[in-house]
Design a protein around this motif. Sequence first.
Motif, PDB file in Angstrom:
ATOM      1  N   LEU A   1      -5.828   4.321   6.769  1.00  0.00           N
ATOM      2  CA  LEU A   1      -6.415   3.188   7.188  1.00  0.00           C
ATOM      3  C   LEU A   1      -7.622   3.194   8.468  1.00  0.00           C
ATOM      4  CD1 LEU A   1      -6.433   0.644   5.276  1.00  0.00           C
ATOM      5  CD2 LEU A   1      -4.658  -0.475   6.796  1.00  0.00           C
TER       6      LEU A   1
ATOM      7  N   PHE B   1       0.798  -1.043   0.034  1.00  0.00           N
ATOM      8  CA  PHE B   1      -0.088  -0.064   0.036  1.00  0.00           C
ATOM      9  C   PHE B   1       0.873   1.184  -0.229  1.00  0.00           C
ATOM     10  CE2 PHE B   1      -4.663  -0.422   1.824  1.00  0.00           C
ATOM     11  CZ  PHE B   1      -4.807  -1.529   0.776  1.00  0.00           C
TER      12      PHE B   1
ATOM     13  N   HIS C   1     -12.877   0.999  -5.956  1.00  0.00           N
ATOM     14  CA  HIS C   1     -11.964   2.115  -5.961  1.00  0.00           C
ATOM     15  C   HIS C   1     -12.233   3.444  -5.398  1.00  0.00           C
ATOM     16  CE1 HIS C   1      -9.603  -0.378  -8.856  1.00  0.00           C
ATOM     17  NE2 HIS C   1     -10.413  -0.524  -9.302  1.00  0.00           N
TER      18      HIS C   1
ATOM     19  N   GLU D   1     -10.786  12.273  -2.113  1.00  0.00           N
ATOM     20  CA  GLU D   1      -9.561  12.267  -2.313  1.00  0.00           C
ATOM     21  C   GLU D   1      -8.590  13.455  -1.872  1.00  0.00           C
ATOM     22  OE1 GLU D   1      -8.341  10.561  -6.118  1.00  0.00           O
ATOM     23  OE2 GLU D   1      -9.788   8.973  -5.747  1.00  0.00           O
TER      24      GLU D   1
ATOM     25  N   LEU E   1     -10.402   5.790   7.659  1.00  0.00           N
ATOM     26  CA  LEU E   1     -11.354   5.812   6.258  1.00  0.00           C
ATOM     27  C   LEU E   1     -12.599   6.338   6.308  1.00  0.00           C
ATOM     28  CD1 LEU E   1     -10.411   2.430   4.616  1.00  0.00           C
ATOM     29  CD2 LEU E   1     -10.097   4.610   3.905  1.00  0.00           C
TER      30      LEU E   1
ATOM     31  N   TYR F   1      -8.761  -4.466  -0.256  1.00  0.00           N
ATOM     32  CA  TYR F   1      -7.394  -4.361  -0.923  1.00  0.00           C
ATOM     33  C   TYR F   1      -6.589  -4.543   0.586  1.00  0.00           C
ATOM     34  CZ  TYR F   1      -8.032  -3.122  -5.560  1.00  0.00           C
ATOM     35  OH  TYR F   1      -8.223  -3.006  -6.982  1.00  0.00           O
TER      36      TYR F   1
ATOM     37  N   ARG G   1     -11.099  -0.050  -0.226  1.00  0.00           N
ATOM     38  CA  ARG G   1     -10.051   0.074   0.410  1.00  0.00           C
ATOM     39  C   ARG G   1      -9.770  -1.076   1.345  1.00  0.00           C
ATOM     40  NH1 ARG G   1      -7.312   4.696   0.899  1.00  0.00           N
ATOM     41  NH2 ARG G   1      -8.079   5.773  -0.938  1.00  0.00           N
ATOM     42  N   LYS G   2     -10.816  -1.438   1.945  1.00  0.00           N
ATOM     43  CA  LYS G   2     -10.528  -2.416   3.037  1.00  0.00           C
ATOM     44  C   LYS G   2     -10.412  -3.593   2.310  1.00  0.00           C
ATOM     45  CE  LYS G   2     -13.580  -0.056   6.474  1.00  0.00           C
ATOM     46  NZ  LYS G   2     -15.094   0.023   6.942  1.00  0.00           N
TER      47      LYS G   2
ATOM     48  N   GLU H   1      -2.314   5.511   1.615  1.00  0.00           N
ATOM     49  CA  GLU H   1      -3.273   4.495   1.870  1.00  0.00           C
ATOM     50  C   GLU H   1      -3.050   3.756   3.182  1.00  0.00           C
ATOM     51  OE1 GLU H   1      -4.096   2.820  -2.609  1.00  0.00           O
ATOM     52  OE2 GLU H   1      -2.523   2.136  -1.568  1.00  0.00           O
TER      53      GLU H   1
END
Lengths: 493, 323
Positions: A352, A344, B192, A366, A355, B201, B198-199, A348
């Motif tokens: 985590l 990652f 995406h 973003e 999020l 991935y 995200r989780k 990212e």
Amino acid sequence: MHISMQNIHKAFGMNQVLTGVNFELKDGEVHALMGENGAGKSTMMNILTGLHTCDHGTILIDGKETYFKNPKEAEKNGITFIHQELNIWPDMTVLENLFIGKELKNSLGLLKLKEMRALAKKQFDRLAVSIPLDKEAGSCSVGEQQMIEIAKALMTNAKVIIMDEPTAALTEREISKLFEVIAALKQDGVSIVYISHRMEEIFAICDRITVMRDGKTVDTKRIPDTNFDEVVRKMVGRELTDRFPKRQSKPGELLLQVKGLTKKGVFQDVGFSVRSGEIVGVSGLMGAGRTEIMRAIFGLETVDSGEIWLNGKKVNIQSPDQAVKLGIGFITEDRKDEGLILDFSIKENMVLPTLRSFAPKGIIKEKSEKDFVEMLIKRLTVKTESADIAVGKLSGGNQQKVVIAKWVGIGPKVLILDEPTRGVDVGAKREIYQLMNELTERGVAIIMVSSELPEILGMSDRILVVHEGKITGELAKEEATQEKIMKLATGGQ
Amino acid sequence: MKGISEGAPVGKVNLVHTISQKLGPLLGLLILFVIVSVLNPSFLEPLNILNLLRQVAINALIAFGMTFVILTGGIDLSVGAILALSSSLMAGMIVSGVDPILAILIGCVLGALMGVVNGLLITKGKMAPFIATLATMTILRGLTLVYTEGNPITGLGDHYLFQLFGRGYFLGIPVPAVTMILTFVVLYILLHKTPFGRKTYAIGGNEKAALISGIKVPNVKVMIYALSGLLSALAGAILTSRLNSAQPTAGTSYELDAIAAVVLGGTSLSGGKGRIFGTLIGALIIGTLNNGLNLLGVSSFYQMVVKGIVIIIAVLLDRKKAA
Ligand SMILES: Nc1ncnc2c1ncn2[C@@H]1O[C@H](COP(=O)(O)OP(=O)(O)OP(=O)(O)O)[C@@H](O)[C@H]1O
Ligand SMILES: [Mg+2]
């Protein structure tokens, strides 16, 4: 063996990492290599041992130009590398790890287990470690895994051993054993490259020191001809004042209380409390159970009995997500296996645990994510060209900063740090301490597990000492000394 | 092994590599297109292309769900069986008078529930995904045969919307293809652009680190297997409508085509790396192969051989890029 690396250059893509490095290693010397995180120490040694190839430059071994094709070839020729990030096969036993790729076989191709055991035992005795050979390596603590790596390297009978931060996860006892072994190796004519951020160690055991800065070797000196201040100045390019910055905050009301926490055979009747704005240091020997206690608080380990109170309310933490929701952050000691997702990007990884907050309407924003990450990167001075680079490509110390940033980002109430400065350079260490201070000023309660006694003494308001799964003592900042801590940590002998 | 040593090359950051990584499968598809249309120009006729899209839809839908599963480092072998059972249940409901559209909805929910069972076996039961879904695949296949007594279910009437679902056209495009594209867009955003993606991935990248970061790993996994079940049931609905019946042996070995599409699309079976766009391309490659080889009159026995070879070539090329 005499090694001379001359004018070495290396770039990873656009990132020029080494620009004219010179390094000389003499027969039977212990040669320190120091430099800030990302200065290029590990890279230089990876070039010597053939993991990377240099773009240009000369490597002379005993006067002959030599370029190893891979680490295996380097090892065959007597150069062994104990890497900074441990390479343990977690599902295999300690014994299997020690002999991986070098198993002893008889003429029928069967393993000579008895001999392997005896050999392993001999190395462990020499290092005074008592890890069972049949234990699954993945269940060993980081410190134990480090000792496995050291024992593995000693078995190669190398003429040159490169140790990249060997002591970062070790406690005093193992470190002093390691130093005895290093002294003995030196007697036998083995040369050692010793990479460390711990100044005391370097001055205790090394003969010469080479300082690196920004991909260049700045200077090489005999240890008796230099001192702490000069080394630091050469490393960071400026004067560094106090190692442990002063803190203004005073501990406030009770925030976290742990009562009678017990997990049979691991820790018993552990009770302590942390106030808001307070730093509680946790000290103890390797395997004393410090990490396990912290994991239990964070919901990573089930307990047999005990209670946890937060803000005067009893809480029931079954899994990390509940802990995070309650505002508890946990910087684990093992960053590669538990702290980071190496593939990652920095960004990212950092967002985590938070999020959700970037996606109020379900879609990740973003822009706000990027701003947040840029802020954290600046705040922790992570050395990188971009937030989109895979974390696995950062230097060890910078990886550690990413883990810390990730947890600072949740705006924690309680922050548990397990070996927070493992592999971090002096300048960055001070930044992390500064950050801890700032957090306490905002009322965060901090628990810091550390094997580095100066760090424990320099940063804690109160110190808990753990011995064989029990808290054997609590020392106020004023009364604490290295001796008192060591006495409690060894059970009073 | 726990990982590579610090400083080991994790992958080069150069442009060519990134492009070939992202466009590799697409390039493969284009080359295939050119070859097939040179050998048989009628391949490019609009009617055939539309037909191709319709054929691809079912595999693509299943493969979309499989992408999520494989990204977490798992596998779902039960997709074909879920398709068969939910298709039979839908048909059964329709025959007994339930409104066909309602029957499709219920069928999809049931498919999702079958996925939930997979998810619970894997998370709560701590079973390896391969074993868990192998077992449910067998069970669901058995249940389908029990329910249908081994016979196709026919007599689904001529409900207009229901027939449209598998056979109709919307603005000249086959409805299954429309369903596929809409689903793709939704899932693309999910994967995406949202925390859930995200989780997904993160779990494949390093499950322990994901857990410690406060991600409810078991919940996410259950949802992903549910999604896989849901999409399989949706594919089942399309098939039921297209055939205007439910076949007890429908969807046999569909799991393999779905996995093939995911792998051809560049998603790594070890989890954490891959893209759903790749899967769409992967499904199109398989569809083009099927369609093209049919047009060229290659026997279905040889078709299997060719498909297998293409998968091997794709994976080898992918490996080369990664090295
Ligand atoms: N495989 C790689 N690909 C790209 N960049 C790399 C790679 N390995 C190292 N680097 C970069 O090279 C620089 C030097 O890294 P290196 O690991 O040698 O530092 P170090 O001096 O060992 O630092 P630390 O004290 O933190 O371990 C860093 O900026 C790092 O990001
Ligand atoms: Mg390093």
